[in-house]
Motif scaffolding. Sequence first.
Motif: not given
Length: 65
Positions: A40-65
């Motif tokens: 996934k590609s999205r803008k962070d809170k500073h307006g910069d693009w950041e990329d997230m691999c599926p494992e990190c997406q999963e970790a964020e969903r689980n609150g373990t990132l």
Amino acid sequence: VSIERFHGFFTPVCDYCEARLPAGESFMEAVDIRKQAGWKSRKDKHGDWEDMCPECQEAERNGTL
Ligand SMILES: [Zn+2]
């Protein structure tokens, strides 16, 4: 960051764990590789693009990132 340019190749890099995908020969190819890998590609809170691999997406969903 997100897609690194190196010797004419473009490599998608996860902004959280620094995982890398195979490089593309153009920026658009790298974007395609990234999309196909489920990143996934999205803008962070500073307006910069950041990329997230599926494992990190999963970790964020689980609150373990
Ligand atoms: Zn990651």
